[in-house]
Scaffold this motif. Structure first.
Motif, PDB file in Angstrom:
ATOM      1  N   LEU A  79       3.526  14.687  -7.843  1.00 45.34           N
ATOM      2  CA  LEU A  79       4.618  15.648  -7.756  1.00 45.34           C
ATOM      3  C   LEU A  79       5.173  15.946  -9.134  1.00 45.34           C
ATOM      4  O   LEU A  79       5.427  17.104  -9.478  1.00 45.34           O
ATOM      5  CB  LEU A  79       5.717  15.117  -6.832  1.00 45.34           C
ATOM      6  N   GLN A  80       5.348  14.917  -9.930  1.00 45.38           N
ATOM      7  CA  GLN A  80       5.853  15.119 -11.283  1.00 45.38           C
ATOM      8  C   GLN A  80       4.870  15.972 -12.087  1.00 45.38           C
ATOM      9  O   GLN A  80       5.265  16.893 -12.803  1.00 45.38           O
ATOM     10  CB  GLN A  80       6.085  13.778 -11.972  1.00 45.38           C
ATOM     11  N   SER A  81       3.575  15.691 -11.943  1.00 46.90           N
ATOM     12  CA  SER A  81       2.568  16.483 -12.657  1.00 46.90           C
ATOM     13  C   SER A  81       2.595  17.932 -12.194  1.00 46.90           C
ATOM     14  O   SER A  81       2.529  18.862 -13.017  1.00 46.90           O
ATOM     15  CB  SER A  81       1.176  15.900 -12.437  1.00 46.90           C
ATOM     16  N   LEU A  82       2.705  18.126 -10.894  1.00 45.24           N
ATOM     17  CA  LEU A  82       2.757  19.498 -10.373  1.00 45.24           C
ATOM     18  C   LEU A  82       4.029  20.207 -10.836  1.00 45.24           C
ATOM     19  O   LEU A  82       3.982  21.408 -11.181  1.00 45.24           O
ATOM     20  CB  LEU A  82       2.670  19.487  -8.847  1.00 45.24           C
ATOM     21  N   ASN A  83       5.130  19.513 -10.869  1.00 50.34           N
ATOM     22  CA  ASN A  83       6.365  20.111 -11.382  1.00 50.34           C
ATOM     23  C   ASN A  83       6.224  20.473 -12.850  1.00 50.34           C
ATOM     24  O   ASN A  83       6.710  21.519 -13.293  1.00 50.34           O
ATOM     25  CB  ASN A  83       7.548  19.161 -11.174  1.00 50.34           C
ATOM     26  N   GLU A  84       5.541  19.623 -13.616  1.00 50.04           N
ATOM     27  CA  GLU A  84       5.317  19.920 -15.033  1.00 50.04           C
ATOM     28  C   GLU A  84       4.397  21.132 -15.185  1.00 50.04           C
ATOM     29  O   GLU A  84       4.589  21.966 -16.076  1.00 50.04           O
ATOM     30  CB  GLU A  84       4.760  18.700 -15.746  1.00 50.04           C
ATOM     31  N   ILE A  85       3.404  21.247 -14.314  1.00 49.29           N
ATOM     32  CA  ILE A  85       2.502  22.408 -14.353  1.00 49.29           C
ATOM     33  C   ILE A  85       3.287  23.672 -14.051  1.00 49.29           C
ATOM     34  O   ILE A  85       3.150  24.696 -14.748  1.00 49.29           O
ATOM     35  CB  ILE A  85       1.341  22.225 -13.357  1.00 49.29           C
ATOM     36  N   LEU A  86       4.129  23.593 -13.004  1.00 46.73           N
ATOM     37  CA  LEU A  86       4.963  24.755 -12.677  1.00 46.73           C
ATOM     38  C   LEU A  86       5.885  25.097 -13.833  1.00 46.73           C
ATOM     39  O   LEU A  86       6.112  26.269 -14.143  1.00 46.73           O
ATOM     40  CB  LEU A  86       5.772  24.490 -11.407  1.00 46.73           C
ATOM     41  N   HIS A  87       6.410  24.086 -14.471  1.00 50.76           N
ATOM     42  CA  HIS A  87       7.285  24.318 -15.612  1.00 50.76           C
ATOM     43  C   HIS A  87       6.505  24.992 -16.731  1.00 50.76           C
ATOM     44  O   HIS A  87       7.007  25.923 -17.383  1.00 50.76           O
ATOM     45  CB  HIS A  87       7.871  22.995 -16.082  1.00 50.76           C
ATOM     46  N   VAL A 140       0.839  -1.198   0.000  1.00 44.67           N
ATOM     47  CA  VAL A 140       0.000   0.000   0.000  1.00 44.67           C
ATOM     48  C   VAL A 140       0.876   1.252   0.000  1.00 44.67           C
ATOM     49  O   VAL A 140       0.633   2.205  -0.757  1.00 44.67           O
ATOM     50  CB  VAL A 140      -0.952  -0.004   1.221  1.00 44.67           C
ATOM     51  N   LEU A 141       1.915   1.244   0.839  1.00 43.27           N
ATOM     52  CA  LEU A 141       2.799   2.404   0.910  1.00 43.27           C
ATOM     53  C   LEU A 141       3.545   2.631  -0.401  1.00 43.27           C
ATOM     54  O   LEU A 141       3.735   3.781  -0.834  1.00 43.27           O
ATOM     55  CB  LEU A 141       3.784   2.246   2.066  1.00 43.27           C
ATOM     56  N   ARG A 142       3.959   1.547  -1.053  1.00 45.94           N
ATOM     57  CA  ARG A 142       4.628   1.690  -2.349  1.00 45.94           C
ATOM     58  C   ARG A 142       3.663   2.281  -3.385  1.00 45.94           C
ATOM     59  O   ARG A 142       4.045   3.139  -4.182  1.00 45.94           O
ATOM     60  CB  ARG A 142       5.148   0.347  -2.840  1.00 45.94           C
ATOM     61  N   THR A 143       2.424   1.824  -3.370  1.00 42.63           N
ATOM     62  CA  THR A 143       1.419   2.359  -4.295  1.00 42.63           C
ATOM     63  C   THR A 143       1.180   3.835  -4.012  1.00 42.63           C
ATOM     64  O   THR A 143       1.115   4.656  -4.944  1.00 42.63           O
ATOM     65  CB  THR A 143       0.100   1.567  -4.159  1.00 42.63           C
ATOM     66  N   GLN A 144       1.061   4.180  -2.726  1.00 44.49           N
ATOM     67  CA  GLN A 144       0.875   5.593  -2.368  1.00 44.49           C
ATOM     68  C   GLN A 144       2.085   6.420  -2.788  1.00 44.49           C
ATOM     69  O   GLN A 144       1.936   7.550  -3.268  1.00 44.49           O
ATOM     70  CB  GLN A 144       0.640   5.734  -0.864  1.00 44.49           C
ATOM     71  N   MET A 145       3.287   5.865  -2.599  1.00 44.83           N
ATOM     72  CA  MET A 145       4.490   6.587  -2.996  1.00 44.83           C
ATOM     73  C   MET A 145       4.488   6.833  -4.505  1.00 44.83           C
ATOM     74  O   MET A 145       4.801   7.938  -4.967  1.00 44.83           O
ATOM     75  CB  MET A 145       5.736   5.802  -2.611  1.00 44.83           C
ATOM     76  N   LEU A 146       4.125   5.812  -5.283  1.00 46.69           N
ATOM     77  CA  LEU A 146       4.069   5.986  -6.737  1.00 46.69           C
ATOM     78  C   LEU A 146       3.030   7.043  -7.117  1.00 46.69           C
ATOM     79  O   LEU A 146       3.279   7.895  -7.979  1.00 46.69           O
ATOM     80  CB  LEU A 146       3.746   4.656  -7.413  1.00 46.69           C
ATOM     81  N   GLU A 147       1.886   6.997  -6.461  1.00 47.88           N
ATOM     82  CA  GLU A 147       0.837   7.981  -6.742  1.00 47.88           C
ATOM     83  C   GLU A 147       1.313   9.392  -6.395  1.00 47.88           C
ATOM     84  O   GLU A 147       1.146  10.321  -7.181  1.00 47.88           O
ATOM     85  CB  GLU A 147      -0.419   7.648  -5.938  1.00 47.88           C
ATOM     86  N   LEU A 148       1.930   9.530  -5.240  1.00 49.72           N
ATOM     87  CA  LEU A 148       2.429  10.849  -4.838  1.00 49.72           C
ATOM     88  C   LEU A 148       3.575  11.305  -5.735  1.00 49.72           C
ATOM     89  O   LEU A 148       3.683  12.499  -6.056  1.00 49.72           O
ATOM     90  CB  LEU A 148       2.869  10.832  -3.371  1.00 49.72           C
ATOM     91  N   SER A 149       4.423  10.380  -6.159  1.00 49.18           N
ATOM     92  CA  SER A 149       5.499  10.734  -7.091  1.00 49.18           C
ATOM     93  C   SER A 149       4.920  11.220  -8.411  1.00 49.18           C
ATOM     94  O   SER A 149       5.404  12.205  -8.998  1.00 49.18           O
ATOM     95  CB  SER A 149       6.404   9.535  -7.342  1.00 49.18           C
ATOM     96  N   ASN A 150       3.874  10.540  -8.887  1.00 45.38           N
ATOM     97  CA  ASN A 150       3.219  10.964 -10.131  1.00 45.38           C
ATOM     98  C   ASN A 150       2.580  12.344  -9.960  1.00 45.38           C
ATOM     99  O   ASN A 150       2.665  13.192 -10.857  1.00 45.38           O
ATOM    100  CB  ASN A 150       2.173   9.945 -10.570  1.00 45.38           C
TER     101      ASN A 150
END
Length: 150
Positions: free
Chosen positions: A102-110, A90-100
């Protein structure tokens, strides 16, 4: 003299026959003593054998109890391990979701920074002012389009 020789020979046979009887009695006594000793030795041997068997049975019972305790501990540990693995998944799945995210938010900021609406793009706002007065930035609305790539 012949008679004395015969007499002496007859006399010597009487003590010999008594001594043969005594020897027989001694041999019989020794035989009885040996039989009794052998019986006692066999009885002690049977007792040692029974004691050894009792000790082995007690050891079997103790090992059975130990085995049951080990199996119980193994089952508890296995269940705990499965629970930890499930939580880890569950934690690995949550980490992947949060990483995705974060990546999306970084792309939005970019995208925002790349379009000239970012911090320090010449509109008079410095980076430090952005943190002090974040309302000066253009508001970004959350929508499904937000997660599309530029």
């Amino acid at each position: 003299m012949a008679s004395s020789s015969g007499t002496s020979s007859g006399c010597s046979q009487i003590p010999n026959s008594g001594s043969e009887e005594d020897l027989q009695n001694i041999m019989n006594q020794r035989k009885q003593k040996r039989k009794l000793s052998n019986r006692e030795s066999a009885r002690r041997s049977r007792m040692r054998k029974q004691q050894h068997l009792d000790d082995l049975m007690a050891q079997v019972n103790q090992l059975g109890k130990d085995n049951s305790q080990i199996i119980t501990a193994l089952n508890v540990t296995t269940q705990h391990c499965m629970a930890v693995e499930a939580e880890n998944s569950v934690l690995r799945t949550q980490m992947l979701e949060l990483s995705n995210r974060l990546q999306s938010l970084n792309e939005i900021l970019h995208c925002i920074n790349g379009n000239g609406h970012g911090i320090g793009n010449g509109d008079g706002l410095e980076t430090s002012q952005y943190y002090v007065r974040p309302w000066n930035l253009m508001p970004v609305m959350a929508s499904a389009d937000m997660f599309q790539y530029c």
